[in-house]
Design a protein around this motif. Sequence first.
Motif, short mmCIF file in Angstrom:
data_model
loop_
_atom_site.label_atom_id
_atom_site.label_comp_id
_atom_site.label_asym_id
_atom_site.label_seq_id
_atom_site.Cartn_x
_atom_site.Cartn_y
_atom_site.Cartn_z
N LYS A 257 0.83 -1.21 0.00
CA LYS A 257 0.00 0.00 0.00
C LYS A 257 0.87 1.26 0.00
N LEU A 280 -5.88 6.75 -1.38
CA LEU A 280 -6.00 5.30 -1.26
C LEU A 280 -6.92 4.93 -0.09
N GLU A 284 -10.66 3.04 -0.40
CA GLU A 284 -10.96 1.80 0.30
C GLU A 284 -12.19 1.95 1.19
N THR A 288 -15.78 0.05 0.55
CA THR A 288 -16.36 -0.82 1.58
C THR A 288 -17.79 -0.41 1.93
N SER A 298 -15.54 -5.19 2.87
CA SER A 298 -14.11 -5.11 3.19
C SER A 298 -13.28 -6.13 2.43
N LYS A 301 -11.88 -4.36 -0.74
CA LYS A 301 -11.30 -3.01 -0.67
C LYS A 301 -9.89 -2.96 -1.27
N ASP A 302 -9.12 -4.03 -1.09
CA ASP A 302 -7.77 -4.03 -1.68
C ASP A 302 -7.84 -4.10 -3.20
N TRP A 304 -10.16 -2.76 -5.17
CA TRP A 304 -10.48 -1.44 -5.70
C TRP A 304 -9.31 -0.47 -5.55
N ALA A 305 -8.54 -0.64 -4.50
CA ALA A 305 -7.36 0.22 -4.33
C ALA A 305 -6.38 0.02 -5.48
#
Length: 329
Positions: A257, A280, A284, A288, A298, A301-302, A304-305
């Motif tokens: 990240k 970022l 996230e 979510t 959740s 979320k990673d 979409w980041a």
Amino acid sequence: MFLQEFVRLFYDQPQWTVVVFAALALALGYFLGARLAKTELNSPTTKWYDRAPLIGAAVGAVALWAVVRLVERDLTPLLVPGVIVLGALVGTAAGWLAGFAVRRNARYQVKFAAIAEAAAISAVGAELGWVIFKSIITDIEWPSAKQRIPFPQIDVVSGAALEAGGVTIQRSAIFTVAALALCAILLWYFINRTRLGRGMQAVSQDPDTARLMGINVDRIIVVAFALGAVLAAIAGVSQGLQNNNIDFRMGFLAGLKAFTAAVLGGIGNIWGAVVGGLVLGVVEAMATQYIPGAFGGSTWKDVWAFVILILVLVFRPQGLLGARVVDRA
């Protein structure tokens, strides 16, 4: 991956710290010996030949100490000074022989006193490390790294959450934002307003030319790594306060990240990294909260980041605040 698995396998086996103490003794002996030598040891062409006597002295002293400790782990207090003196003598001899072997290729000759000091300090440092290992480290009950460990809580930072206009704000989040602002300002000032920071910029652009201008490139590299470690430590404390528990795997995704935030904002741009991290986090949180169905929550979320990262790389590869770099012939 190597660091994570090393911690997982050896964290509750403190014997590996002996190797760390030996390495620290080597570094301490070489560094103080170089200070006493008062000789330029950073020549681009002969620096390793110039440093050979000091390195040989430190290695010789620590090697003798290692052999003695492998043969006899527990020495009487009367024998400990003898091991230190003998290690200093052996290290001095090894350093002198190393200097004699490379004298034709070395530009500068290290003084005999500096060689002896490097050997003596390495021998004393190794023995002190052993004393710390035997009297402190072996008495600590180390928890297993294979399970999550509670992170120490600070009342002011990790107390009850605050309510503001119907919004619940965790105190650890306030600490994180405050630490972010303070570190960003101090880092910007260091990079742009100090001589060492400007030297760091010069080395990042062209290390060879910076060296010709009189900048100690090796020192700049050490400072850069040390600065990065300090900032990573602050980030680790912030993450521990927010998660309440820590484990040896938690840094892997955080590192990804962090790299993603730097790319989003623009590599080499301090404020860009700040903006990238904030963007970022907002993406996230919104993904979510507001994306319905199987692609929300959740769990995604990673995903979409990193989708945002891909879009930025495709349409604005220099980052949100990064400047376009022009190649000159």
